[in-house]
Design an enzyme around this catalytic site. Structure first.
Site, PDB file in Angstrom:
ATOM      1  N   GLU A  90       0.833  -1.209   0.000  1.00 35.54           N
ATOM      2  CA  GLU A  90       0.000   0.000   0.000  1.00 35.54           C
ATOM      3  C   GLU A  90       0.868   1.258   0.000  1.00 35.54           C
ATOM      4  OE1 GLU A  90      -2.978  -0.358  -0.596  1.00 35.54           O
ATOM      5  OE2 GLU A  90      -3.823  -2.119   0.371  1.00 35.54           O
ATOM      6  N   GLN A 113      -5.804   4.253  -5.938  1.00 34.87           N
ATOM      7  CA  GLN A 113      -6.446   3.904  -4.669  1.00 34.87           C
ATOM      8  C   GLN A 113      -5.884   4.719  -3.502  1.00 34.87           C
ATOM      9  OE1 GLN A 113      -7.596  -0.409  -4.116  1.00 34.87           O
ATOM     10  NE2 GLN A 113      -6.064  -0.684  -5.713  1.00 34.87           N
TER      11      GLN A 113
END
Length: 725
Positions: A223, A253
């Site tokens: 991430e 994202q």
């Protein structure tokens, strides 16, 4: 352990390329559902199996305990017990371990307390008062946001005072300075400090940095689009020895700028590592073709992206369902009714359904609809287990045993259970401690040992002496017995069960929570004291709402879009698809924030495997989206190709006005030409003046100042009933 050839089986060409690229910097751009967790775990197993890398030489960092736990479980199945020595954790947990071992190099005692949001609030309230600032002009939350942003940018109070962005920051820097002084006095850190102090340690202590650079030959960051400046610097420092750094992320994202995440980290990775290899994972294994096409229609409005469009081998699937209800209550009733229908007609379990929304307040009509219909649900983000009074009481006692200087915990439990030491006595004690310039616990210690004359009455002084003896005895035991026995001893000595039975509502339910805390403590009872205590305190401080989410539990899930990141469900409902909610009204005047709102919508849609429902309310209560009149459909609805969407069949019991409307309708061509300064009239808001106009998705959005009652509104001319005067 599985052979390295078996590790590569079942991977698609891009995944295999990412796994087999082991030397030098590597950027993996992984879209939703493209198997990034699979790639990370297989890459770790491949390093061990094909190259013989010892597991303790590998570091894998992600953002939630849940994600770390999932990766750990997959790796155990893939590589066996040998993989348990891989350092796999969140950024914050990794930094806690560093600071417990090495923090003394930067004058941080290893027993430091990690303050959560409530604890920070207590300290910051005191800091604002010490800085002579008005709590009305300088609200705690606003000052806390300034401090967090400064720490995430590695800006200390002095630097913030020298170069403030505005008057508020200049004044807030004074509270920042006092806040830091109080944290130091309490031997405490906040969440931002865990990261910042780890970087400070490595920058000021070459030997400590070399130890970690030598140990971790391979560093992987999951991430990566959600990292802030401090996390990025930390990763670069640890990987600086071997330069075998692999980062995995997706700029589409990136939805946490409000937590100071910096999307530029992933977009500038090639500049920092010009020799980095880039691998794109573009095959989606989660969603149907229709869902993927709808999501890509939404995200196409953002121009800044590193990867190619996603593809899927799944068929088109059922259409996207889009509908409009008259009120939020009818919208919620529709959602719950659809979940019930899917259960009865298609055998879809309620646990496979998730309802996602932009702000927490939107859960209220959904919860009420579930209660009316007897539908089971799970609310992610309610009162956290560790924030329940009885649990936090006991955890504050345990924090004091590890760190007696923790004044926040001391204030909480000094009269719990009641021992006759009231608020006035506490204030007198605090004034005396401040006058003596000693921490609160030291003041108690001096009075108890007769080292200083007590400013309190005989009874209050005697109570303090007994309290001090209690803590001192338990602190000694904490270094001799395991954490479960320590908790049991604490409960017995303070007679906490009796206190709950006699003084508190719902005592049995609260005692069950105490026993659940004991169950958590059992996870650490095999550790030598006081390590078990430290581990339990770390769990208490770093657990997040989504960490407690367990798949398979009965009932539909109610969750914010931000919390849903990293999860997936067969059926997803996105409610509140309106201008002012999604996108949120705060993003209207900021291009970067609007781009993030678009990414948030994209994330929500791509959580779905099989079905997506998009709903909105014709009328939304005052306060949600800047007004109480008719709402405007979200601009993101207009980006979804119309051939992918259909309206639901209208339930017979529902009025025609509630259902069957086309939510993502294309706006009509504006019939009037407006410019700043023009006077207009709206059927509901009355007369107003145009402030400015901008083009939004082929329509014209006018910002209009109405009277004091209605304020400033942003209206799409293709839909708004405006008339030029």
């Amino acid at each position: 352990m599985t052979s390295y050839r078996q590790i590569l089986e079942g991977l698609n060409p891009a995944q295999r390329e990412a796994v087999e690229t082991v030397q030098g910097p590597l950027l993996i751009v992984a879209g939703p559902g493209s198997g990034k967790t699979r790639v990370i775990t297989h890459r770790v197993a491949y390093l061990m199996g094909a190259y013989g890398i010892p597991p303790y030489r590998i570091l894998a960092v992600t953002f939630t305990n849940r994600a770390a736990r999932e990766m750990r479980e997959r790796l155990d199945r893939l590589a066996g017990p040998d993989a348990r020595d891989v350092a796999m954790s969140t950024f914050h947990s990794f930094c806690v371990r560093i600071l417990r071992r090495e923090g003394h190099h930067i004058s941080l005692d290893p027993g430091f307390t990690i303050y959560d949001d409530d604890d920070q609030g207590s300290v910051l309230k005191e800091a604002i008062e010490m800085a002579d600032l008005s709590s009305k002009q300088f609200p705690r939350r606003a000052v806390q946001s300034v401090i967090s942003k400064a720490k995430s940018s590695m800006v200390d109070p002095q630097a913030l005072a020298r170069t403030p962005a505005n008057y508020f920051e200049e004044r807030a820097s004074r509270a920042y300075q006092r806040y830091e002084e109080l944290l130091a006095r309490n031997n405490a850190v906040d969440f931002d400090d865990l990261l910042l102090k780890a970087v400070q340690l490595f920058r000021t202590n070459a030997e400590a940095l070399e130890r970690y650079q030598t140990r971790y030959q391979y560093v992987m960051i999951d991430e990566f689009q959600d990292t802030n400046m401090v996390q990025y610097q930390l990763a670069k420092l640890v990987a600086g020895g071997h330069r075998n750094i692999c980062v995995v992320g997706d700029p589409d994202q990136s939805i946490y700028s409000w937590r100071n995440a910096d999307i530029r980290n992933i977009l500038s990775f090639q500049n920092d590592y010009p020799d980095a290899k880039i691998v794109n994972l573009i095959e989606n294994y989660r969603s149907t073709g229709n869902i993927l096409s709808a999501a890509q229609g939404v995200i196409a409005g953002n121009l800044m992206s590193l990867r190619k469009p996603l593809s899927t081998s799944r068929d088109g699937g059922v259409p996207i369902i889009a509908t409009e209800a008259h009120t939020p209550e009818e919208e919620a009733d529709f959602v719950v009714g659809q979940v019930n229908r899917l259960q009865k007609e298609e055998g879809v379990p309620a646990r496979d359904c998730a309802v996602m929304y932009r702000i927490n307040a939107q859960s209220r009509p959904l919860e009420e609809a579930c209660l009316r219909r007897g539908a089971r649900y799970r609310l992610v983000g309610g009162t956290r287990f560790y924030q329940r009074k009885e649990v936090k009481d006991l955890m504050c006692y345990l924090r004091l045993l590890a760190n007696p200087n923790d004044a926040v915990s001391l204030r909480r439990v000094i009269n719990v259970p009641p021992r006759g030491f009231g608020q006035r006595s506490l204030e007198d004690l605090e004034r005396w401690a401040a006058h003596q310039d000693v921490p609160l616990f030291n003041a108690i210690q001096q009075m108890s040992n007769g080292e200083a004359a007590s400013p309190l009455g005989t009874r209050a002084t005697g109570t303090l002496r007994s309290f001090h003896q209690l803590l001192q005895g338990l602190a000694e035991l904490s270094r001799e017995i395991d954490v479960v026995e320590l908790l049991d001893t604490l409960l017995e000595r303070i007679k906490y069960h009796d206190y709950l039975q006699e003084k508190v509502e719902h005592p049995d339910e609260r005692w069950e929570n105490v026993m659940e805390l004991r169950t958590v403590a059992q996870e650490f009872e095999d550790l030598d004291p006081p390590e078990g205590l430290f581990e339990l305190l770390e769990r208490f401080a770093l657990v997040a709402d989504v960490d407690n989410y367990e798949e398979g539990e009965d009932g539909m899930t109610l969750i914010t879009l931000h919390q849903a990141k990293g999860l997936e469900f067969p059926v997803v409902f996105l409610v509140g698809m309106e201008e002012g909610l999604l996108p949120h009204i705060r993003s209207f005047d900021d291009e970067n924030q609007m781009a993030e709102e678009r990414r948030l919508c994209y994330v929500g849609i791509t959580r779905a495997k099989d079905r997506v429902f998009l709903t909105r309310s014709f009328r939304r209560r005052q306060g949600y989206s800047g007004g109480g009149g008719p709402s405007i459909p979200s601009r993101f609805l207009q980006d979804i190709p119309r051939d992918l969407v259909q309206a639901p069949e209208r339930p017979q019991q529902q009025p025609q006005s509630a259902w069957g409307r086309w939510a993502p309708a294309t706006p009509a061509e504006p019939e009037i030409d407006l410019k700043p300064g023009d006077k207009v009239v709206h059927k509901m808001f009355g007369q107003g003046m145009v402030i400015n106009t901008v083009v939004v998705n082929g329509d014209v959005q006018a910002t209009v100042a109405f009277d004091e009652k209605n304020g400033v509104k942003k209206l799409l001319l293709g839909m708004a009933p405006l008339e030029k005067l």
